[in-house]
Design a protein around this motif. Structure first.
Motif, PDB file in Angstrom:
ATOM      1  N   GLY A 161       0.822  -1.210   0.000  1.00  0.00           N
ATOM      2  CA  GLY A 161       0.000   0.000   0.000  1.00  0.00           C
ATOM      3  C   GLY A 161       0.855   1.259   0.000  1.00  0.00           C
ATOM      4  N   LEU A 162       1.932   1.257   0.785  1.00  0.00           N
ATOM      5  CA  LEU A 162       2.823   2.414   0.832  1.00  0.00           C
ATOM      6  C   LEU A 162       3.466   2.664  -0.536  1.00  0.00           C
ATOM      7  CD1 LEU A 162       4.551   1.740   4.277  1.00  0.00           C
ATOM      8  CD2 LEU A 162       2.986   3.632   3.750  1.00  0.00           C
ATOM      9  N   GLU A 164       2.215   1.831  -3.482  1.00  0.00           N
ATOM     10  CA  GLU A 164       1.176   2.394  -4.350  1.00  0.00           C
ATOM     11  C   GLU A 164       0.983   3.880  -4.079  1.00  0.00           C
ATOM     12  OE1 GLU A 164      -0.737   1.236  -6.779  1.00  0.00           O
ATOM     13  OE2 GLU A 164      -0.205  -0.876  -6.741  1.00  0.00           O
ATOM     14  N   ALA A 165       0.973   4.224  -2.791  1.00  0.00           N
ATOM     15  CA  ALA A 165       0.778   5.627  -2.415  1.00  0.00           C
ATOM     16  C   ALA A 165       1.923   6.496  -2.930  1.00  0.00           C
ATOM     17  CB  ALA A 165       0.658   5.747  -0.889  1.00  0.00           C
ATOM     18  N   LEU A 166       3.144   5.984  -2.771  1.00  0.00           N
ATOM     19  CA  LEU A 166       4.323   6.752  -3.192  1.00  0.00           C
ATOM     20  C   LEU A 166       4.340   6.946  -4.703  1.00  0.00           C
ATOM     21  CD1 LEU A 166       6.979   8.108  -2.452  1.00  0.00           C
ATOM     22  CD2 LEU A 166       8.086   5.885  -2.515  1.00  0.00           C
ATOM     23  N   GLY A 168       1.759   6.802  -6.785  1.00  0.00           N
ATOM     24  CA  GLY A 168       0.654   7.687  -7.150  1.00  0.00           C
ATOM     25  C   GLY A 168       0.992   9.144  -6.864  1.00  0.00           C
ATOM     26  N   ALA A 169       1.620   9.392  -5.726  1.00  0.00           N
ATOM     27  CA  ALA A 169       2.011  10.759  -5.370  1.00  0.00           C
ATOM     28  C   ALA A 169       3.046  11.301  -6.353  1.00  0.00           C
ATOM     29  CB  ALA A 169       2.567  10.783  -3.944  1.00  0.00           C
ATOM     30  N   LEU A 192       8.031  15.844  -2.247  1.00  0.00           N
ATOM     31  CA  LEU A 192       7.612  14.454  -2.041  1.00  0.00           C
ATOM     32  C   LEU A 192       8.387  13.798  -0.901  1.00  0.00           C
ATOM     33  CD1 LEU A 192       5.729  12.272  -2.703  1.00  0.00           C
ATOM     34  CD2 LEU A 192       7.028  11.720  -4.745  1.00  0.00           C
ATOM     35  N   PHE A 195       6.776  14.953   2.196  1.00  0.00           N
ATOM     36  CA  PHE A 195       5.485  14.280   2.327  1.00  0.00           C
ATOM     37  C   PHE A 195       5.682  12.818   2.714  1.00  0.00           C
ATOM     38  CE2 PHE A 195       1.877  12.079   0.209  1.00  0.00           C
ATOM     39  CZ  PHE A 195       0.848  12.640   0.938  1.00  0.00           C
ATOM     40  N   ALA A 196       6.548  12.147   1.964  1.00  0.00           N
ATOM     41  CA  ALA A 196       6.649  10.695   2.112  1.00  0.00           C
ATOM     42  C   ALA A 196       7.554  10.297   3.272  1.00  0.00           C
ATOM     43  CB  ALA A 196       7.175  10.073   0.816  1.00  0.00           C
TER      44      ALA A 196
END
Lengths: 230, 230
Positions: A161-162, A164-166, A168-169, A192, A195-196
């Motif tokens: 999930g992380l 995918e999030a990264l 996508g961001a 980023l 954020f990440a």
């Protein structure tokens, strides 16, 4: 001149010229509006030769997607430096990604906008590349967690999930950076990272991740802008 | 029966039935493969009536995009609770987003996959909705920074980038959650909170953001799964 001499011209070079022209035309005009006449003219060849080499507009577009996807994945892989601490690895991977998308805005538009906007066959080409990038990022995060000896704290599903999030961001920021004048590679990558890596919570508390100073901003020379971060 | 009685049936209700059937068909089959016959049959009306009300497959698809976009934006807005601390606002907004995309997977597929895959006109409809969401998230982050009295630390351009990153991450996770069996709303929202609020750095150090316990998991009852996080 004549057929013999024409055929002895290196086909690979000609094909790359056609693909260069096609990526630029598809990226700037969009897949639908791009004409084979325009692509042939920009490549400096005849339209029949484009059809002879690349067969059809669909096949030419597919060839563009594949070339640009391969180049982007290679750039991100080359950017990751396995010996570094996890945050520096992520920083160098993100910098490589944003450098590539900034230097090849037409290629990025082909991959992230055009290919996903004109049919499931093209979209599937990009999905395969994206899956490869997600897999690569998942591996990076897992390795980082392993280095920190904290594997049990990050179950595999959460890492997926992380990643995918990264990804996508990063995609979203690359679109934004290419559409917003004055946004440098260092700015995108630092936004980023904050954020990440640091998270919004740390940002609100005034704690930010600081980019390393020991490397030049790859865009600074081109844009002439000082970096707004770091 | 007869024309008079048919005309007195509430048109709005019929249209919603047609749109329900269309969203389901477009979301599951894809825009190209979806047939007007299938949509009419699923809606329990005649194909000519679908054309009479919605004009064409293109117009029907546009109506689907607009309805689903409006519903998604409304769900996210309703989820944000202005009185709460910033992290709780973000948590409730994200939970609302993932709840909506989990409950309306066909609507989400129409917005995030189909609408962006079948032409610039449809893509522009979704881009307008996305810009509205980014604007809303930008406002949330700015308000949070203002609450923390740290405005100067978060220049407007960085906030715009953070909002793009957050929206891109949420979109990517919603696709992943809908395609991955067993991923609950709470799992998706908590993964993104940990990514966006706590940051990977805190995760690697074993510090994670913890979802509040005072609210039920909106998916727990449906999926029968216990939450893998929190």
């Amino acid at each position: 001149m004549g057929a013999v001499k024409t055929k002895r011209m290196p086909r690979a070079v000609r094909e790359q010229q056609m693909l260069d022209a096609a990526v630029r035309t598809f990226g700037q005009r969009g897949y639908m509006a791009a004409s084979m006449d325009e692509i042939a003219e920009l490549a400096g060849v005849s339209k029949p030769l484009v059809y002879l080499y690349l067969n059809s507009k669909e096949d030419l577009f597919t060839a563009c997607i594949r070339r640009e996807a391969t180049a982007l994945v290679a750039a991100v892989r080359a950017g990751a430096r396995p010996g570094l601490p996890a945050d520096r690895q992520l920083w160098s991977g993100l910098t490589a990604f944003f450098t590539h998308t900034a230097r090849h805005p037409d290629g990025w538009a082909v991959l992230h906008l055009q290919a996903r906007t004109h049919g499931a066959v093209f979209a599937a080409e990009v999905a395969a590349m994206r899956a490869e990038v997600v897999e690569f990022v998942t591996r990076l995060i897992l390795d980082a967690a392993r280095d920190a000896h904290r594997d049990p704290d990050l179950p595999e599903r959460e890492v997926a999930g992380l990643a995918e999030a990264l990804v996508g961001a990063a995609e979203s920021l690359a679109d934004w950076a290419n559409a917003t004048p004055g946004v440098t590679v260092r700015h995108s990558a630092a936004t980023l990272m904050n954020f990440a890596w640091a998270g919004l919570g740390d940002l609100m508390a005034g704690r930010r991740w600081t980019p390393p100073d020991d490397e030049p901003d790859p865009e600074a020379a081109r844009s002439g802008l000082t970096s707004p971060v770091g």
